[in-house]
Write an enzyme that holds these catalytic residues in place. Structure first.
Site, short mmCIF file in Angstrom:
data_model
loop_
_atom_site.label_atom_id
_atom_site.label_comp_id
_atom_site.label_asym_id
_atom_site.label_seq_id
_atom_site.Cartn_x
_atom_site.Cartn_y
_atom_site.Cartn_z
N HIS A 93 69.22 -28.87 96.85
CA HIS A 93 70.25 -28.82 95.61
C HIS A 93 69.40 -28.99 94.35
O HIS A 93 68.31 -29.41 94.35
CB HIS A 93 70.88 -30.38 95.88
CG HIS A 93 71.92 -30.64 94.83
ND1 HIS A 93 72.15 -30.75 93.70
CD2 HIS A 93 73.39 -30.26 95.23
CE1 HIS A 93 73.25 -30.76 93.28
NE2 HIS A 93 74.20 -30.51 94.23
N ASP A 148 77.29 -30.49 101.99
CA ASP A 148 78.27 -29.57 102.84
C ASP A 148 77.47 -29.72 104.03
O ASP A 148 78.24 -29.03 104.98
CB ASP A 148 78.10 -28.09 102.16
CG ASP A 148 79.19 -28.15 101.04
OD1 ASP A 148 80.04 -28.76 101.08
OD2 ASP A 148 78.84 -27.32 100.12
#
Ligand code: ACO
Length: 431
Positions: free
Chosen positions: A309, A366
């Site tokens: 991320h 996710d």
């Protein structure tokens, strides 16, 4: 909130300098305000990917990527996930405060009474090829709302902005379910306003005219929680897209449609679909090791989807919640999905691998969400659509905040030009 501290930047070649004030927010590092840099020194800054750039001030969401903290309007995501509902969170994002019971009742009533699509919009779907990706249909259908609600919309009018927010949050599940049903050739369902937001959506997705739908309340609760976790995430690619489009004065439906297209990419919201496909490709826990080796190979473009991320260099707090919930939901629904075992083995292998440790690559929001969507019967191509329904609350909150901020300007980045130097046109016979 301005801090008197100043950073002085001197360009020794030209002897020009700029005194740049530091701006502090409520939380997080202070930022250097470079607004006068070009005027003072003749230089721009260069930050492709915006690794060191704050594009706006915002009071909606705060992330501390090193500590793994996420706050909506100051409330920790863990508390909202445990105690709130998606609609309450949507109200919070839009209005800045948790609603009193009467305020929530009005909000829920307003949302519930704007759930229907314009009847003519149903015809719009007939133009799509039967196997169109639902994200393509969603983006187009949301953009088409501009055609239905544009004429009486004034983006400078607060009550028009509020109405656009209500319409978008209310209609998004209806449009999303229509995308799905069109792709499988089922008749569209009208929203049933006696149901609450998430259950209504699940009915529109799965109810068939020939028999009543048996809805497991665990499914609605799980989806509501996923919607809370996906509702906002400050200036990510899709929200920044909404703001950039919004900065031109474009209408909210066009702005949110642009956000949907940005979300679709596999480096962003499209990762949930990509994760599930990748887990299916890996197939069994025995193949995890070779997948990790591929992900580390710089000559191979393969990446572990659902890992890494831009902001979190620690556990994504949403991933922690989803991981726990994944086990619970599968157990409660009586689903035994071998992909969960593959996902756990992959997570374990990556978290102890030097490549992932050194780069601080952790599972993101996710990584586990797709396994839950699958257990709820939601097809893989619809995963990013689920994300878009939830993120609409955040996108429209940012669009409204942008319009409420005095002195907002059109977003217009500059570039470093690397093309040809100035040259003269030559006629065809001399080229
Ligand atoms: N698998 C393998 N290596 C990775 C991964 C991954 N998933 N993610 C990052 N890396 C490596 C990069 O190759 C790079 O290595 P290097 O320093 O040796 O060159 C290093 O880690 C840093 O990666 P960047 O791409 O520079 O990180 P960036 O912040 O630009 O990208 C992103 C973040 C896009 C999320 C990236 O980690 C990624 O592609 N992850 C997989 C896709 C994904 O899960 N996206 C969803 C994000 S969450 C969301 O948007 C909802």
């Amino acid at each position: 909130m301005s801090d008197p501290k100043i950073v002085k930047l001197v360009d020794e070649s030209s002897n020009r300098s700029s005194e740049l004030p530091l701006i502090s927010g409520t939380l997080g590092p202070a930022c250097i305000d470079i607004g006068t840099l070009y005027k003072d020194t003749g230089h721009f800054t260069y930050d492709p990917g915006y690794g060191s750039t704050a594009s706006t001030k915002s009071a909606i969401t705060y992330i501390d990527g090193d500590q793994g903290v996420l706050l909506y309007r100051g409330y920790p995501i863990e508390q909202l996930a445990e105690k709130s509902s998606f609609l309450e969170v949507a109200y919070l994002l839009l209005n800045g405060e948790l609603p009193k019971p009467t305020e929530f009742a009005t909000f829920e009533h307003d949302i519930t009474h704007h759930t229907m699509m314009h009847e003519a919009q149903k015809n719009f779907f007939q133009g799509f090829h039967h196997d169109a990706h639902p994200m393509a249909m969603l983006a187009a259908a949301v953009a088409s709302l501009s055609a239905f609600y544009h004429d009486d919309l004034d983006v400078e009018n607060p009550s028009d902005r509020k109405m656009a927010a209500i319409r978008l949050i209310a209609k998004m599940p209806t449009i999303a379910a229509a995308c799905y049903r069109y792709s499988i050739g089922w008749p569209m369902r009208y929203p049933r306003n006696n149901l609450e937001y998430v259950t209504r959506f699940l009915h529109m997705m799965f109810e068939v005219p020939s028999e009543p739908l048996q809805m497991n309340p665990v499914a609605a609760k799980a989806l509501d929680l996923l919607f809370i976790l996906h509702a906002d995430h400050e200036q990510n690619a899709s929200t920044s897209t909404v703001r950039l489009v919004g900065s031109t004065g474009a209408n909210p439906y066009a702005s949110i449609a642009a956000g949907i297209t940005a979300l679709w990419g596999p480096a962003h919201g499209g990762a949930n679909e990509a994760v599930l496909k990748q887990l299916e490709e890996i197939g069994t826990p025995d193949n995890v090791e070779s997948a990790v080796l591929r992900a580390k190979d710089k000559n191979d473009s393969f990446r572990l989807m659902g890992f890494g991320h831009r902001v979190y260099k620690n556990f994504d707090p949403r991933a922690k919640i989803i991981r726990e919930m994944c086990h619970k939901v599968l157990a409660e629904l009586g689903v035994n999905d071998p992909l969960l075992e593959v996902a756990m083995k992959l997570e374990e292998a990556a978290l102890k691998d030097d490549y992932f440790v050194e780069r601080k690559l952790y599972p993101n929001v996710d990584f586990y969400s797709g396994i839950i969507y699958k257990a709820l019967g939601i097809p893989t191509e619809m995963f990013t659509v689920m994300f878009a329904i939830a993120r609409t609350a955040g996108w429209i909150a940012h669009w409204i905040e942008q319009h409420e901020t005095p002195g907002s300007r059109i977003g217009r980045p500059r570039q470093i030009y690397t093309g040809a130097d100035v040259r003269n046109y030559t006629s065809g016979d001399k080229r």
